[in-house]
Write an enzyme that holds these catalytic residues in place. Structure first.
Site, mmCIF file in Angstrom:
data_model
loop_
_atom_site.group_PDB
_atom_site.id
_atom_site.type_symbol
_atom_site.label_atom_id
_atom_site.label_comp_id
_atom_site.label_asym_id
_atom_site.label_seq_id
_atom_site.Cartn_x
_atom_site.Cartn_y
_atom_site.Cartn_z
ATOM 1 N N ILE A 1 113.987 -2.705 -37.040
ATOM 2 C CA ILE A 1 113.217 -1.523 -36.640
ATOM 3 C C ILE A 1 111.898 -1.446 -37.397
ATOM 4 C CG2 ILE A 1 113.221 1.013 -36.718
ATOM 5 C CD1 ILE A 1 116.352 0.798 -36.278
ATOM 6 N N ASN B 1 112.223 3.523 -44.209
ATOM 7 C CA ASN B 1 113.160 3.041 -43.211
ATOM 8 C C ASN B 1 114.217 2.055 -43.709
ATOM 9 O OD1 ASN B 1 113.747 2.030 -40.275
ATOM 10 N ND2 ASN B 1 112.956 0.226 -41.337
ATOM 11 N N SER C 1 120.062 8.625 -39.054
ATOM 12 C CA SER C 1 120.855 7.966 -38.004
ATOM 13 C C SER C 1 121.650 9.030 -37.265
ATOM 14 C CB SER C 1 121.830 6.962 -38.627
ATOM 15 O OG SER C 1 122.765 6.512 -37.665
ATOM 16 N N TYR D 1 128.151 5.092 -44.967
ATOM 17 C CA TYR D 1 126.913 5.092 -44.171
ATOM 18 C C TYR D 1 126.694 6.471 -43.545
ATOM 19 C CZ TYR D 1 123.466 3.561 -40.668
ATOM 20 O OH TYR D 1 122.331 3.420 -39.897
ATOM 21 N N LYS E 1 123.530 9.007 -44.301
ATOM 22 C CA LYS E 1 122.542 9.348 -43.271
ATOM 23 C C LYS E 1 122.481 10.862 -43.022
ATOM 24 C CE LYS E 1 120.860 5.269 -42.478
ATOM 25 N NZ LYS E 1 119.449 4.963 -42.738
ATOM 26 N N ILE F 1 121.002 0.614 -31.991
ATOM 27 C CA ILE F 1 119.777 -0.127 -31.695
ATOM 28 C C ILE F 1 120.040 -1.608 -31.952
ATOM 29 C CG2 ILE F 1 117.321 -0.401 -32.278
ATOM 30 C CD1 ILE F 1 117.951 2.410 -31.163
ATOM 31 N N THR G 1 119.408 -4.801 -33.369
ATOM 32 C CA THR G 1 118.605 -5.436 -34.430
ATOM 33 C C THR G 1 119.495 -6.446 -35.152
ATOM 34 O OG1 THR G 1 119.283 -3.906 -36.167
ATOM 35 C CG2 THR G 1 117.343 -3.259 -34.893
HETATM 36 P P1 NDP Z 1 117.888 -4.457 -40.597
HETATM 37 O O1 NDP Z 1 119.009 -4.865 -41.484
HETATM 38 O O2 NDP Z 1 117.573 -5.293 -39.406
HETATM 39 O O3 NDP Z 1 116.538 -4.273 -41.457
HETATM 40 C C1 NDP Z 1 116.540 -3.541 -42.660
HETATM 41 C C2 NDP Z 1 115.525 -4.145 -43.610
HETATM 42 O O4 NDP Z 1 115.581 -3.397 -44.851
HETATM 43 C C3 NDP Z 1 115.867 -5.596 -43.978
HETATM 44 O O5 NDP Z 1 114.697 -6.382 -44.019
HETATM 45 C C4 NDP Z 1 116.510 -5.440 -45.345
HETATM 46 O O6 NDP Z 1 116.469 -6.601 -46.152
HETATM 47 C C5 NDP Z 1 115.679 -4.318 -45.929
HETATM 48 N N1 NDP Z 1 116.339 -3.755 -47.102
HETATM 49 C C6 NDP Z 1 117.663 -3.596 -47.322
HETATM 50 N N2 NDP Z 1 117.899 -3.122 -48.546
HETATM 51 C C7 NDP Z 1 116.688 -2.974 -49.141
HETATM 52 C C8 NDP Z 1 116.276 -2.549 -50.416
HETATM 53 N N3 NDP Z 1 117.153 -2.196 -51.362
HETATM 54 N N4 NDP Z 1 114.955 -2.520 -50.695
HETATM 55 C C9 NDP Z 1 114.039 -2.902 -49.769
HETATM 56 N N5 NDP Z 1 114.370 -3.334 -48.534
HETATM 57 C C10 NDP Z 1 115.691 -3.371 -48.220
HETATM 58 O O7 NDP Z 1 118.224 -2.967 -40.145
HETATM 59 P P2 NDP Z 1 117.662 -2.106 -38.910
HETATM 60 O O8 NDP Z 1 116.269 -2.481 -38.625
HETATM 61 O O9 NDP Z 1 118.678 -2.115 -37.838
HETATM 62 O O10 NDP Z 1 117.720 -0.665 -39.573
HETATM 63 C C11 NDP Z 1 116.574 -0.047 -40.157
HETATM 64 C C12 NDP Z 1 116.944 1.369 -40.505
HETATM 65 O O11 NDP Z 1 117.405 2.028 -39.331
HETATM 66 C C13 NDP Z 1 118.087 1.483 -41.528
HETATM 67 O O12 NDP Z 1 117.846 2.585 -42.366
HETATM 68 C C14 NDP Z 1 119.295 1.739 -40.655
HETATM 69 O O13 NDP Z 1 120.325 2.389 -41.330
HETATM 70 C C15 NDP Z 1 118.670 2.614 -39.575
HETATM 71 N N6 NDP Z 1 119.420 2.676 -38.334
HETATM 72 C C16 NDP Z 1 119.706 1.530 -37.635
HETATM 73 C C17 NDP Z 1 120.421 1.623 -36.451
HETATM 74 C C18 NDP Z 1 120.779 0.412 -35.660
HETATM 75 O O14 NDP Z 1 121.592 0.543 -34.717
HETATM 76 N N7 NDP Z 1 120.217 -0.762 -35.921
HETATM 77 C C19 NDP Z 1 120.907 2.916 -35.944
HETATM 78 C C20 NDP Z 1 120.508 4.046 -36.748
HETATM 79 C C21 NDP Z 1 119.805 3.919 -37.901
HETATM 80 P P3 NDP Z 1 117.816 -7.551 -46.115
HETATM 81 O O15 NDP Z 1 117.826 -8.189 -44.765
HETATM 82 O O16 NDP Z 1 117.639 -8.505 -47.245
HETATM 83 O O17 NDP Z 1 119.000 -6.627 -46.339
#
Ligand code: NDP
Length: 254
Positions: A22, A93, A146, A161, A165, A194, A196
């Site tokens: 996202i 995010n 979320s 989780y 959220k 979503i 991803t």
């Molecule tokens: P992804 O796992 O695809 O992307 C998340 C990114 O955040 C990754 O690059 C990850 O790195 C990075 N990250 C994780 N931990 C840390 C940290 N401690 N410091 C800095 N960066 C960090 O997730 P999404 O894009 O799917 O999700 C993005 C947001 O949306 C999240 O908050 C998620 O909870 C929320 N969300 C997602 C939904 C979904 O269905 N996908 C639904 C509702 C909410 P790494 O890959 O190394 O972990």
């Protein structure tokens, strides 16, 4: 459009978790709306930043930052402002998910989810707001919560989780009220399922079950969240703060 109220032209937007999923997609849309982009991620997102700069003709940079480290976050905010000249907007995010029944979750696992999803959001939002206040600026924050903060997903167990959220949505409201006199708006988005990297690796029978229970009969895409983030970060929403926008293909409606 005569009045370009959705424009982010010339603003500098910080996106956390922008190396994939996202954050990466929305960062591109913010750049398309005119914003310069700086990404914080656990991983090096330089390639993402370079691609955004090339495609949209904006300034873009990436810093490796763990959002659970308050000192590192504080330093990264200063560094980002130095590189970009200033900071105006925050798409807060970064997040992780743990699918495990609560009775099997260790204290360390519980703390990790809370640390990234709640403490990380708090550290980045407050460091960003401190920067704005110190520089006599107003600004604007969108936190990623979320739909799991409103409902309980099944069949997977993900209590940590869901709790994190729900806390993000209420933290956003709390900061919105505290920072209203400072001219800093704080809203949250609550996406449904979503597609991803986060959800793509989940077992297929769970994904099929999710889709069968979503009125839209499909998962959403990161692109379908971009309009909401642009709206909340732009001058199209100057009287909106403390709002949690659910974007979930009607999942929480039924
Ligand atoms: P992804 O796992 O695809 O992307 C998340 C990114 O955040 C990754 O690059 C990850 O790195 C990075 N990250 C994780 N931990 C840390 C940290 N401690 N410091 C800095 N960066 C960090 O997730 P999404 O894009 O799917 O999700 C993005 C947001 O949306 C999240 O908050 C998620 O909870 C929320 N969300 C997602 C939904 C979904 O269905 N996908 C639904 C509702 C909410 P790494 O890959 O190394 O972990």
């Amino acid at each position: 459009m005569k009045r370009d109220i959705f424009s982010l032209k010339g603003k500098v937007a910080l996106v956390t978790g922008g190396n994939q999923g996202i954050g990466k997609v929305v960062a591109g849309y913010l750049a398309d709306a005119g914003a310069h982009i700086v990404i914080f991620d656990l991983n090096d997102a330089s390639a993402v930043a370079e691609a955004i700069a090339k495609e949209y003709g904006v300034q873009a940079a990436a810093l490796v930052v763990d959002v659970t480290d308050p000192q590192a976050v504080e330093e990264a905010i200063q560094k980002a402002a130095g590189i970009m000249g200033t900071l105006d907007l925050l798409f807060n995010n970064a997040g992780i998910c743990l699918h495990k029944p609560a009775l099997e979750v260790s204290p360390q696992e519980w703390l990790k989810v809370i640390d990234v999803n709640l403490n990380g959001i708090y550290y980045v939002a407050t460091a960003f707001a401190r920067y704005l206040v110190a520089h006599g600026k107003t600004g604007n924050v969108v936190n990623t919560a979320s739909m799991s903060g409103t409902i309980v997903n099944i069949p997977q167990g993900q209590a940590s989780y869901n709790a994190s959220k729900a806390a993000v949505a209420h933290l956003s409201k709390s900061l919105a009220v505290e920072w209203a006199p400072l001219g800093i708006r704080v809203n949250s988005i609550s996406p449904g399922y979503i597609r991803t990297e986060m959800t793509g690796t989940v077992r297929k029978d769970w994904q099929d079950y999710w889709v069968s229970t979503i009125p839209f009969r499909r998962m959403g895409t990161p692109e379908e969240l971009a309009g909401a983030v642009i709206y909340l970060l732009s001058d199209a929403s100057t009287y909106t703060s403390g709002h949690d926008m659910i974007i979930d293909g009607c999942f929480t409606v039924v």
